[in-house]
Write an enzyme that holds these catalytic residues in place. Structure first.
Site: not given
Length: 297
Positions: A97, A172, A247
């Protein structure tokens, strides 16, 4: 059968590589952790002392690493080592990611070397990685998506082509911003219910069958007993750690700033998870945010 270099054999990458090996692909793995490499060996992979060594002779390289800088570094080293080689990997799949801009920069690097790249981040946590039921969101051209699909299908139950390079990372970021907001809203409602004398099971039975239903409740309920497999039954041992949620929220907020998008609830969620992680809770499942909400009077 494909020869696959799998770089990053941690809590997500390890089970993903194991599923590829179980499907009889030749998996050549690397991780800095001795423990991770040993576990990968037990699960059917051959491991090496460097990412470059693992990639020698590989047709496909899959990366599952903590950040975009590391992905770029590792892929750059592999490309440099195979610069004059006829055995250069033809396809790079990054399931880390990272930022949308980082994915697009890495794609340019790979394409300039004559290889192909897709960004393919995942949703589903460690349980999904282990079960081979991850959701992949993929950015790249159609031919590269088609080339990656058979491998992704071994590791996931849902593989969606989201458009060009970086679009996998884009969705995402959006998905996890929604998830964070859902988890906080659910925790607030559960704490309110507790203080009104409402039993957890009654709350679950009603809300899971009503308009407030969400994955945060039906799979990741932040209270024990109502969903036996949720992290709340195991002292919030992480399926998806709070530090990782933070994050992802930071990546979403950076994209929101760049695109001048007002994400009020996303900003609130990012602030709450930042406080929660700063208080030493980064290693707990992100559903443990309910403890922070309970502590406020």
């Amino acid at each position: 059968m494909s020869t696959i270099a799998f770089i990053g054999l941690g809590k997500m990458g390890g089970p993903m590589a194991a599923n590829l090996a179980k499907a009889e692909h030749d998996v050549r793995g690397f991780d800095l952790s001795d423990q991770a490499r040993a576990a990968a060996e037990e699960a059917g992979s051959t491991t090496f002392d460097s990412a470059v060594a693992a990639a020698e002779g590989a047709e496909v390289v899959i990366t599952m690493l903590p950040n975009g800088g590391l992905v770029k570094q590792v892929i750059g080293e592999i490309l440099q080592s195979t610069e004059d080689s006829a055995q250069k990997p033809g396809l790079f799949i990054d399931s880390s990611t990272i930022a949308v801009t980082e994915a697009r920069e890495i794609a340019e690097l790979v394409q300039a070397a004559g290889s192909h790249f897709v960004d393919a981040p995942v949703s589903g946590g460690m349980s999904g990685a282990q079960a081979g039921t991850l959701a992949f969101m993929v950015g790249g051209d159609s031919a590269d998506f088609d080339a990656a699909h058979p491998l992704l299908e071994v590791m996931g139950r849902s593989i969606t082509h989201c458009g060009g390079i970086g679009n996998g990372q884009a969705v995402k970021a959006c998905n996890n911003m929604i998830l964070a907001v859902h988890q906080i809203a659910l925790a607030e409602a559960l704490v309110l219910g507790e203080r009104l004398g409402l039993d957890h099971q009654a709350f679950f039975d009603v809300v899971s069958n009503a308009t407030g239903a969400s994955w945060a409740l039906t799979t990741n309920a932040p209270v024990p007993d109502v969903v036996p497999t949720s992290p709340a039954n195991n002292d919030f041992a992480p399926g998806f750690a709070s530090a990782l949620m933070l994050k992802d929220l930071k990546l979403a907020m950076a994209s929101a700033e760049k695109t001048h998008t007002d994400t009020t609830l996303g900003r609130i969620a990012a602030g709450q998870y930042a406080d929660f992680v700063d208080a030493g809770n980064g290693g707990l499942d992100f559903s443990a945010i309910i403890n922070e909400i309970r502590a406020k009077k």
